[in-house]
Scaffold this motif. Sequence first.
Motif, short mmCIF file in Angstrom:
data_model
loop_
_atom_site.label_atom_id
_atom_site.label_comp_id
_atom_site.label_asym_id
_atom_site.label_seq_id
_atom_site.Cartn_x
_atom_site.Cartn_y
_atom_site.Cartn_z
N UNK A 162 0.82 -1.21 0.00
CA UNK A 162 0.00 0.00 0.00
C UNK A 162 0.85 1.26 0.00
N UNK A 163 0.22 2.37 -0.30
CA UNK A 163 0.93 3.66 -0.29
C UNK A 163 1.24 4.12 1.13
N UNK A 178 9.32 -1.10 -2.21
CA UNK A 178 9.56 -2.23 -1.31
C UNK A 178 9.70 -3.51 -2.12
N UNK A 179 10.49 -4.48 -1.62
CA UNK A 179 10.56 -5.78 -2.29
C UNK A 179 9.34 -6.65 -1.99
N UNK A 180 8.49 -6.18 -1.08
CA UNK A 180 7.35 -6.98 -0.63
C UNK A 180 6.06 -6.53 -1.30
N UNK A 181 5.37 -7.45 -1.93
CA UNK A 181 4.06 -7.16 -2.47
C UNK A 181 4.08 -6.39 -3.78
N UNK A 182 2.88 -6.20 -4.32
CA UNK A 182 2.68 -5.49 -5.58
C UNK A 182 2.10 -4.11 -5.26
N UNK A 183 2.70 -3.06 -5.81
CA UNK A 183 2.24 -1.70 -5.53
C UNK A 183 0.74 -1.59 -5.82
N UNK A 184 0.02 -0.92 -4.93
CA UNK A 184 -1.44 -0.89 -5.04
C UNK A 184 -1.90 -0.29 -6.36
N UNK A 185 -1.13 0.65 -6.93
CA UNK A 185 -1.54 1.25 -8.19
C UNK A 185 -1.39 0.30 -9.38
N UNK A 231 -11.82 -1.07 -1.52
CA UNK A 231 -11.56 -0.62 -2.89
C UNK A 231 -11.11 -1.78 -3.78
N UNK A 232 -10.21 -2.62 -3.26
CA UNK A 232 -9.68 -3.72 -4.05
C UNK A 232 -10.74 -4.78 -4.34
#
Length: 418
Positions: A162-163, A178-185, A231-232
Amino acid sequence: MKPSINIPTTSLQDYLSTCSELCVGNHPLKHIEKLVSRTPFYAYDRQLIINRVLQLTNTLPKEISLHYAIKANPYPSLVQLMAAQVSGFDVASKKEMLLAIQTGMPAEKISFAGPGKTAEDIEAAIIAGVTLHVESSGEIAKVKLAANQLKLKANIAIRVNPKFELKSSGMKMSGGAKPFGIDEEQIPQILIDLPLEQINLRGFHIFAGSQNLNADAIISAQQQTFALAEHLVELTKQITTVKIDYLNIGGGFGVPYFANEQALDVGAIADNLQALINQYKTLVTGLDLILELGRYLVAEAGIYVCKVVDKKVSRGTNYLVCDGGLHHHLANSGNFGQVIRKNYPVVIGNKLNHNERELEQVNIVGPLCTPLDILADKIMLPKASLGDYIVVFQSGAYGASASPKDFLSQPQVSEVLL
């Protein structure tokens, strides 16, 4: 055998006012040493772990599923104990996944997180039926390929970066690059490209950080997490035909390690979670709503114990030299993320009822040929003798498994659950 001592409800430090020698599971240190054959050792109190989980589950809203993050302490006996206490497991490797499965925990209650999963990791997770927390578009491609080859459908949740970040966090895992996760955008395009023939999208994993003692910061992050999740989920409905049934909101609950740190106000967090569940009733209905904790469940139920093997004075400084050190307990040495080294709570485990006039300032070090091998620095303790037990509290998480146990080829550390 001395009279048994009632198990405290919080941490092993509560024993300090009740006996002259520290006990774990009603066993004094000298008996534990005989059980495991030597020092150094880690000892974990099963009843304290059970009490902590019960205390937490009785405080949290009933809609929350509590999962244990095995990375905090993967000692097999402890993980087996946890299987009967929590609703699920989070794992960070194939080895942890196999350990989790063998406890009898249902596969759908096990999640596999972490960047850089290998093809072997992904294939094993698909075969086992656990939920993969995918952390990049490249990893999704690997999952698609493995599912095709195995002719099995893969269960995934998308880990989101998340942002926002978790303020006051010991380790920040979100916000910015970050190396963790996929950017929310990036999530809309990820959903458009998702290969649903090979992949069963269960939901989302939003984890902002760990080791946080600031309830307000955790509350703020959870409020933003629920808003982002809503939202997601709505986005998923618009882009796909998937019905989301899974939301992991991370954890972040910290424990006090150092002087002047205060225990986390879990009651305030629980009240906020209930308010969020009420506010987002449409969102959470039918969701497996997961709170994932590791350190908070086990850290205060464990101790690290080593023995004084030498005493010396160097230019006015008293040193206690022990048979254990940073190779067994890297975090306590200050070399596991501390910017400025601070002492964990340390006592002489067989000299708890001491006279204040008999205290002396000492530096406690291990047997390694490095100045980094520090157990405690400038600490006031009773006058020690050779053979006394040095005990480091708050050692139930990120201890043995997070330390360079083969460094300088010293003897291995023992572990026991009592």
